[in-house]
Design a protein around this motif. Structure first.
Motif, PDB file in Angstrom:
ATOM      1  N   LEU A  44      -4.278  15.856 -25.330  1.00 59.52           N
ATOM      2  CA  LEU A  44      -3.766  15.195 -26.543  1.00 59.52           C
ATOM      3  C   LEU A  44      -2.341  14.666 -26.371  1.00 59.52           C
ATOM      4  N   TRP A  45      -1.824  14.725 -25.167  1.00 59.73           N
ATOM      5  CA  TRP A  45      -0.470  14.250 -24.837  1.00 59.73           C
ATOM      6  C   TRP A  45      -0.355  12.746 -25.096  1.00 59.73           C
ATOM      7  N   LYS A  46       0.767  12.304 -25.657  1.00 53.10           N
ATOM      8  CA  LYS A  46       0.956  10.864 -25.912  1.00 53.10           C
ATOM      9  C   LYS A  46       2.110  10.262 -25.104  1.00 53.10           C
ATOM     10  N   ALA A  47       3.062  11.096 -24.727  1.00 52.88           N
ATOM     11  CA  ALA A  47       4.327  10.616 -24.164  1.00 52.88           C
ATOM     12  C   ALA A  47       4.229  10.258 -22.677  1.00 52.88           C
ATOM     13  N   ASN A  48       5.380   9.944 -22.077  1.00 51.49           N
ATOM     14  CA  ASN A  48       5.442   9.734 -20.624  1.00 51.49           C
ATOM     15  C   ASN A  48       5.843  11.069 -19.969  1.00 51.49           C
ATOM     16  N   LEU A  49       6.200  11.030 -18.683  1.00 51.66           N
ATOM     17  CA  LEU A  49       6.478  12.294 -17.982  1.00 51.66           C
ATOM     18  C   LEU A  49       7.829  12.889 -18.351  1.00 51.66           C
ATOM     19  N   ARG A  50       8.669  12.127 -19.057  1.00 52.00           N
ATOM     20  CA  ARG A  50       9.938  12.689 -19.538  1.00 52.00           C
ATOM     21  C   ARG A  50       9.777  13.153 -20.988  1.00 52.00           C
TER      22      ARG A  50
END
Ligand SMILES: [Zn+2]
Length: 276
Positions: A115-121
């Motif tokens: 469910l992750w939406k962001a980038n690697l930071r």
């Protein structure tokens, strides 16, 4: 399902040209495909939110099938790092221990990143653009799976790659693909250009046309704020399905969107010829 590389190859076999427009936090190349003749007048971006990778599959399919005359630029997977994380978890990425630990901590210790939406930071790219930055509903000011605006507007290389394209001055239309809800969002705050054209897109898809009073820092927000030209966010897929959107539903989405690139081309061409 095809891998990212297989999709790119399939599009090139179908006549698309490919170029690299930037590099992600994880050091991956961000690829843009161009289809059609002449200078592209529309930019179409997907895979902005990691878990919405169905938009990447959809854009690849639409790119391969597009045979219109007006050239289009398509970035199917802006947040390719995040997509791989959402699809495969930490084991799908090669990274330093310290980065793994950061991501695990940010994901509250869970190894399930689906469910992750962001980038690697852990920056939400669609809150990172320089348009009302930090004023959006759901914005957070610390690294998170979604909603983190970043340390400053345009802090992320994925955002910067997209901004460089939008600042090139060549586009009449910019479209950002998200999932889900069957909605077409247009306008940014008091700037509401081209309502008739936005309505045509919504009607062609059978989606509802909406404004985004609480949105800020988004890709289409930046485009409209900066240029006053036509920009849309399209939320593909029905709300009754969960995130991530089931791949088994991809054929239905492809069918629904099959003529939409042609419509983008037609609208972009006309707006450009009319001097915007
Ligand atoms: Zn999204």
């Amino acid at each position: 399902m095809k891998t990212y590389k297989e999709y790119l190859e399939a599009c090139m076999a179908a006549g698309a040209a490919m170029r690299t427009i930037g590099e992600t936090i994880g050091g991956r190349q961000i690829q843009m495909l161009t289809k059609g003749e002449g200078i592209p007048r529309a930019l179409i971006v997907g895979g902005i939110h990691a878990r919405e990778h169905i938009t990447t599959d959809l854009l690849f399919a639409l790119t391969a099938a597009y045979d219109g005359k007006t050239a289009l630029d398509i970035v199917p997977a802006l947040n390719i790092d995040g997509i791989l994380l959402a699809q495969n978890g930490l084991n799908g990425l090669t990274m330093r221990m310290k980065d793994r630990a950061f991501l695990l901590r940010t994901n509250r210790g869970s190894e399930d990143f689906s469910l992750w939406k962001a980038n690697l930071r852990a920056v939400d790219i669609n809150n990172n653009f320089d348009a009302g930055w930090g004023q959006g509903k759901g914005n957070v000011f610390f690294p998170a799976p979604s909603g983190y605006v970043g340390s400053h507007p345009g802090s992320e290389p994925e955002t910067q790659a997209c901004v460089r394209r939008m600042d090139s001055g060549q586009y009449a239309l910019v479209v950002a693909y998200h999932s889900k809800g069957e909605e077409v969002y247009w306008g940014f705050r008091s700037k509401r250009p081209y309502p008739e054209e936005a309505r045509r897109v919504a009607e062609a898809l059978g989606y509802s046309l909406k404004e985004t009073p609480e949105s800020a820092g988004g890709l289409k927000d930046y485009w409209i704020e900066k240029t006053g030209r036509m920009g849309l966010t399209i939320e593909v897929g029905e709300d009754r399905f969960p995130h991530p959107y089931p791949v088994s539903e991809l054929p239905v989405l492809i069918k629904k969107h099959k003529d939409i690139f042609a419509l983008f081309g037609e609208i972009a061409e006309r707006l450009w010829m009319n001097g915007l």
